[in-house]
Structures are given as C-alpha cells and as structure tokens.
Design an enzyme around this catalytic site. Structure first.
Site, PDB file in Angstrom:
ATOM      1  N   ARG A 263       0.861  -1.124   0.033  1.00  0.00           N
ATOM      2  CA  ARG A 263      -0.076  -0.085   0.083  1.00  0.00           C
ATOM      3  C   ARG A 263       0.857   1.349  -0.018  1.00  0.00           C
ATOM      4  O   ARG A 263       1.911   1.290   0.611  1.00  0.00           O
ATOM      5  CB  ARG A 263      -1.178   0.076   1.143  1.00  0.00           C
ATOM      6  CG  ARG A 263      -1.953  -1.275   1.291  1.00  0.00           C
ATOM      7  CD  ARG A 263      -2.709  -1.458   2.563  1.00  0.00           C
ATOM      8  NE  ARG A 263      -3.630  -2.473   2.523  1.00  0.00           N
ATOM      9  CZ  ARG A 263      -3.389  -3.627   3.073  1.00  0.00           C
ATOM     10  NH1 ARG A 263      -2.025  -3.814   3.374  1.00  0.00           N
ATOM     11  NH2 ARG A 263      -4.380  -4.433   3.014  1.00  0.00           N
ATOM     12  N   LYS A 290      -1.990  -2.697   7.502  1.00  0.00           N
ATOM     13  CA  LYS A 290      -3.271  -2.422   7.612  1.00  0.00           C
ATOM     14  C   LYS A 290      -3.863  -3.623   8.338  1.00  0.00           C
ATOM     15  O   LYS A 290      -4.404  -4.429   7.836  1.00  0.00           O
ATOM     16  CB  LYS A 290      -3.916  -2.110   6.430  1.00  0.00           C
ATOM     17  CG  LYS A 290      -5.360  -1.808   6.395  1.00  0.00           C
ATOM     18  CD  LYS A 290      -5.934  -1.421   5.111  1.00  0.00           C
ATOM     19  CE  LYS A 290      -7.339  -1.030   5.048  1.00  0.00           C
ATOM     20  NZ  LYS A 290      -8.153  -0.570   3.691  1.00  0.00           N
ATOM     21  N   HIS A 360      -2.220   3.451  -5.427  1.00  0.00           N
ATOM     22  CA  HIS A 360      -2.633   2.325  -4.748  1.00  0.00           C
ATOM     23  C   HIS A 360      -3.097   1.331  -6.143  1.00  0.00           C
ATOM     24  O   HIS A 360      -3.505   0.124  -5.840  1.00  0.00           O
ATOM     25  CB  HIS A 360      -3.998   2.555  -4.058  1.00  0.00           C
ATOM     26  CG  HIS A 360      -4.315   1.461  -2.884  1.00  0.00           C
ATOM     27  ND1 HIS A 360      -4.964   0.317  -3.415  1.00  0.00           N
ATOM     28  CD2 HIS A 360      -4.262   1.536  -1.635  1.00  0.00           C
ATOM     29  CE1 HIS A 360      -5.095  -0.450  -2.333  1.00  0.00           C
ATOM     30  NE2 HIS A 360      -4.652   0.395  -0.960  1.00  0.00           N
ATOM     31  N   ARG A 363      -1.594  -2.274  -6.913  1.00  0.00           N
ATOM     32  CA  ARG A 363      -1.934  -3.568  -6.224  1.00  0.00           C
ATOM     33  C   ARG A 363      -3.335  -4.137  -7.102  1.00  0.00           C
ATOM     34  O   ARG A 363      -3.074  -5.294  -7.379  1.00  0.00           O
ATOM     35  CB  ARG A 363      -2.442  -3.191  -4.914  1.00  0.00           C
ATOM     36  CG  ARG A 363      -1.129  -2.861  -3.833  1.00  0.00           C
ATOM     37  CD  ARG A 363      -1.379  -2.086  -2.769  1.00  0.00           C
ATOM     38  NE  ARG A 363      -2.373  -3.245  -1.771  1.00  0.00           N
ATOM     39  CZ  ARG A 363      -2.144  -4.024  -1.016  1.00  0.00           C
ATOM     40  NH1 ARG A 363      -0.888  -4.242  -0.728  1.00  0.00           N
ATOM     41  NH2 ARG A 363      -3.166  -4.629  -0.317  1.00  0.00           N
ATOM     42  N   HIS A 387      -4.149  -9.258   2.349  1.00  0.00           N
ATOM     43  CA  HIS A 387      -5.525  -9.041   2.479  1.00  0.00           C
ATOM     44  C   HIS A 387      -6.114 -10.068   3.809  1.00  0.00           C
ATOM     45  O   HIS A 387      -5.665 -11.289   3.792  1.00  0.00           O
ATOM     46  CB  HIS A 387      -6.248  -9.247   1.167  1.00  0.00           C
ATOM     47  CG  HIS A 387      -6.159  -8.070   0.415  1.00  0.00           C
ATOM     48  ND1 HIS A 387      -6.484  -8.203  -1.092  1.00  0.00           N
ATOM     49  CD2 HIS A 387      -5.747  -6.867   0.324  1.00  0.00           C
ATOM     50  CE1 HIS A 387      -6.402  -7.131  -1.597  1.00  0.00           C
ATOM     51  NE2 HIS A 387      -6.064  -6.337  -0.857  1.00  0.00           N
ATOM     52  N   TYR A 397      -2.770 -18.437   9.250  1.00  0.00           N
ATOM     53  CA  TYR A 397      -2.212 -19.360   8.318  1.00  0.00           C
ATOM     54  C   TYR A 397      -1.743 -18.376   7.099  1.00  0.00           C
ATOM     55  O   TYR A 397      -0.382 -18.346   6.618  1.00  0.00           O
ATOM     56  CB  TYR A 397      -2.870 -20.209   7.616  1.00  0.00           C
ATOM     57  CG  TYR A 397      -3.085 -21.668   8.546  1.00  0.00           C
ATOM     58  CD1 TYR A 397      -1.608 -22.383   8.737  1.00  0.00           C
ATOM     59  CD2 TYR A 397      -3.835 -21.925   9.492  1.00  0.00           C
ATOM     60  CE1 TYR A 397      -1.481 -23.629   9.400  1.00  0.00           C
ATOM     61  CE2 TYR A 397      -3.989 -22.944  10.230  1.00  0.00           C
ATOM     62  CZ  TYR A 397      -2.692 -23.849  10.174  1.00  0.00           C
ATOM     63  OH  TYR A 397      -2.400 -24.846  11.126  1.00  0.00           O
TER      64      TYR A 397
END
Length: 434
Positions: A263, A290, A360, A363, A387, A397
C-alpha cells in the site's frame, strides 16, 4: 393545629436552660407529633413523629433556634398533609435532595465543559476510551472521535442516550448526507450503533435505534482505485515509468510500486533495516500493516519476496539513501519519509489522471493480471497483498503460508512486466495471448 399546640418560646428557653444546667437531654412536645429534643449544648432538634401504613416514622424538621417555633409548626403541618395524602415526607425529602444533587452535578459538569452523565456524549466518550481505543489504530480512533464531535455531539450530545430515537438520529445523519458525505454518514451511523450497544451493556439505554436505520440512508457508491489492467496500457505505463526524468528517489518509488505491491503508506515508510538484499526479502513489521490494533502488536511481519529487478533497483537506491533510516526519504529532510502524494504526483507528471491510474492502483493491477494473465492461485495473490481472510485461523496461516509460491510469483510478475515494457508478445500458462 392551634388547639394542640403546647409550647411557647418562653417554655423552650426554660427547657434549654434546664438541659444545660442538668447536663441531660430532654424532650418537650408541642402536640400533633411535634417534639423538640433539647440538648445540653443549648441546641434543640425539631422532630415529627408520624405513622404511615401502620408504621411509626420520624422526620427531622430543623434545629432551634435556627428553625423557630412557628417555622417548625408550619413544616409539621405540611408534612401531616403529605401523610394524609398517602405520601411519605421522608421519602419525598430524599427524592428532593437527590434531584437537587443531580442538578448541582449537571451544573458543575456544564461549568467544566463536560456532558451530563448518561448523555449520548458521555457514553460515547466512555466507549471511545474504554473500548474503541483498545481495538483500533490511533488514526482510526481519532477519525471516529472527530466524526462524533463534529457531526453528532452538537445535535444530540447532551440528550440522555435512552431518549434518543431513530427519527432523531436520522435527522443528525441527514445533515451529513446533505453536504454530500454519503460514506461519512454511514460511518457515523455505524459509530453511533456501537455507542448504543455499549450503552445497552452498561445500562445507559435499552435498545439501539441505529439498527432501525439500516435502509434509511442513501447507498454508498462503490469506488475502486483506478488501475490499468490491459497489457498494452500497462506496457506504456512501464515504459513511461522507466523514462521518468524527475528525482531519483521518486523514480525508484514509482518503479518499485508494482514490484513490491505494498500500500502507498507502507511503501513510503519502508526502512533499510527491513531489507535483506542478499536473501532477496523485505520484512515489514506488523505494526506498519493495515490490520487490527491487536494484530499490529501481536501479528507476524509481512514478507515481501524481492524479484531480481527489485533487488537491482534497491541496490541502486541504497547508494543514494542507504545511510539514512528511510528507503524513500523526503526531499527536504532525510529524517522523514517521502510525502504520501509523491508517487501520485509522479503519475500525474507522466500524464495519468486519478481516473486512470493511482499509486494504490498498482495492487489492483497486479491482483487482476496475476490471476487472469498468469494463472496464479488467488490465495497466493491475496497473501502477498496482505488481505485479511474471514476467520482468525485463516489469517494466522495466510501470513506465513505460500512463501515459496510467492517468491516464484513475484519473479514471474517482474519478468512479465519487463516483457510488456520491451514490447514482447507474452503468452501466459493458459495459452491466451497477453
């Protein structure tokens, strides 16, 4: 009551003198339940004995001589009228004192610039400090507080939380809508809902009126970061970025944006201490990512495998900024990282408007093209983009899984961008021409 009145000021003074002389308290009656309890100190206590619901009770009516005989009789008569009406004068006095104390407390809070207890603002500030601050980042907490202070407190801040209903709350939100801030109106509603739910838990209110406004606000129009996803357009962008003639640090940030897939805020705060060029790995601390506040503190770092092209660019940049803390320092001071608008401004300089390509957007570009053009598994792409996934176990995980797959993906992606920049006819794994 005149017929039953037995005392006079002369009799009271005599009783007081007798108590002072003997050193013993004594009681003198004026009739109709009124008694003066005379003390050796020269003070007498007026008391009224009365019966209510078959029980004997006692009410203090003041002290003599501060409360005169005539005043005591007037208070006695008023109390007896209350008893006759079925009202307990003792309980009534307690209620009056409590009300006066509450008024005094509210006035003191107002004088100090504080909201009344149980008001929307008081409960909201309690929720902000007790719950919200512990769950979210400092920036998120500040934004929520400012929204409440600017858009809610001026209208219903002093209102008792339990008395605020759905139409009243909607009127507050309509003011936000009226200035065109539709998304902000929804965020304010969500924050108010959390305040009401906290109020239910603490006993300040019984229900959440914000829940009744689910479909009352104008819908938020989904906005996506502008991004190029067609190979021909991406090829032009890569060539333009490579030819960027501005500051060397800005050029490096522009070229590394599609190679690191961070980001914009994460990219500009990068530090040299996090980069291992020999191992080809960037390790971003969880606190910069984030995430929820808890995950920022306890979550694992985010790993960014470095393709050969990224390593080469970083090695060149290290000769320029490597002696400082930040990979991308500000142009005016190496003690600060570059501005949040640096990459965006570079794109504007290359001729790309906000509706075409954003910082941005790199991404989004990668997410689309890695899946559609290079057949990379979505979970691998999502892991690299950091994410969050729906469940806590999955999050744990996904931040440690797919490292080897991501290494291969990041190199494949960098090679793909190079081939686009050089004008090659790229054929992905599924055989569709790029």
């Amino acid at each position: 009551m005149a017929g039953s009145e037995l005392l006079s000021d002369k009799a009271i003074r005599a009783a007081i003198k007798d108590a002072e002389t003997s050193g013993k308290a004594r009681k003198v009656s004026d009739g109709a339940g009124l008694v003066l309890d005379v003390r050796p100190t020269g003070v007498g206590w007026w008391r009224l004995r009365y019966w209510l619901a078959g029980k004997e009770r006692m009410l203090s009516l003041g002290t003599y001589p501060d409360t005169s005989l005539s005043q005591a009789r007037a208070r006695r008569d008023e109390a007896r009228r209350q008893v006759a009406a079925g009202t307990d004068p003792s309980e009534l006095r307690k209620a009056d004192k409590a009300a006066q104390a509450q008024v005094a407390k509210v006035e003191a809070l107002e004088e100090a610039g504080l909201p009344p207890e149980g008001s929307f603002e008081a409960v909201a500030r309690d929720w902000l400090s007790t719950v919200h601050a512990g769950k979210v980042s400092e920036g998120h907490h500040t934004r929520t507080r400012l929204r409440l202070e600017q858009d809610v407190f001026p209208w219903i801040g002093r209102r008792p939380l339990a008395e605020v209903d759905a139409p009243e709350l909607l009127a507050v939100l309509r003011r936000v809508e009226a200035r065109g801030a539709i998304e902000t109106a929804h965020r304010v509603k969500d924050a108010c809902g959390q305040v009401f739910r906290y109020g239910i838990a603490t006993g300040a209110c019984a229900r959440d009126p914000a829940a009744d406004l689910r479909d009352a606000l104008r819908p938020v129009q989904a906005r996506h970061h502008a991004a190029l996803t067609e190979p021909a357009e991406v090829a032009k962008l890569m060539r333009a970025a490579a030819d960027y003639a501005g500051q060397a640090v800005t050029r490096a940030a522009l070229l590394l944006s599609p190679l690191l897939l961070l980001r914009p805020g994460e990219l500009r705060h990068l530090e040299w201490a996090w980069i291992d060029l020999e191992a080809g790995m960037l390790t971003v601390p969880g606190a910069l990512m984030k995430r929820t506040k808890a995950d920022k503190v306890d979550g694992p770092p985010h790993l960014v495998p470095l393709a050969r092209q990224a390593v080469a660019l970083l090695a060149e940049l290290q000769a320029i900024t490597g002696e400082g803390r930040f990979v991308f320092p500000a142009l005016t001071s190496r003690l600060r990282c570059m501005s949040e608008n640096t990459v965006r401004s570079a794109l504007r300089r290359l001729g790309y408007g906000n509706d075409e390509m954003t910082a941005h957007g790199f991404r989004a570009m990668a997410r689309t093209m890695l899946a559609e053009r290079l057949d990379v598994a979505p979970e691998v792409v999502e892991a690299q983009l950091a994410h969050a996934v729906p469940d806590a176990l999955g999050r744990a995980y996904n931040r440690t899984q797919y490292v080897e797959q991501r290494k291969a993906m990041m190199q494949t992606w960098a090679d793909y961008l190079d081939r686009l920049r050089l004008g090659a006819d790229v054929v992905p794994i599924n055989g569709r021409a790029a």
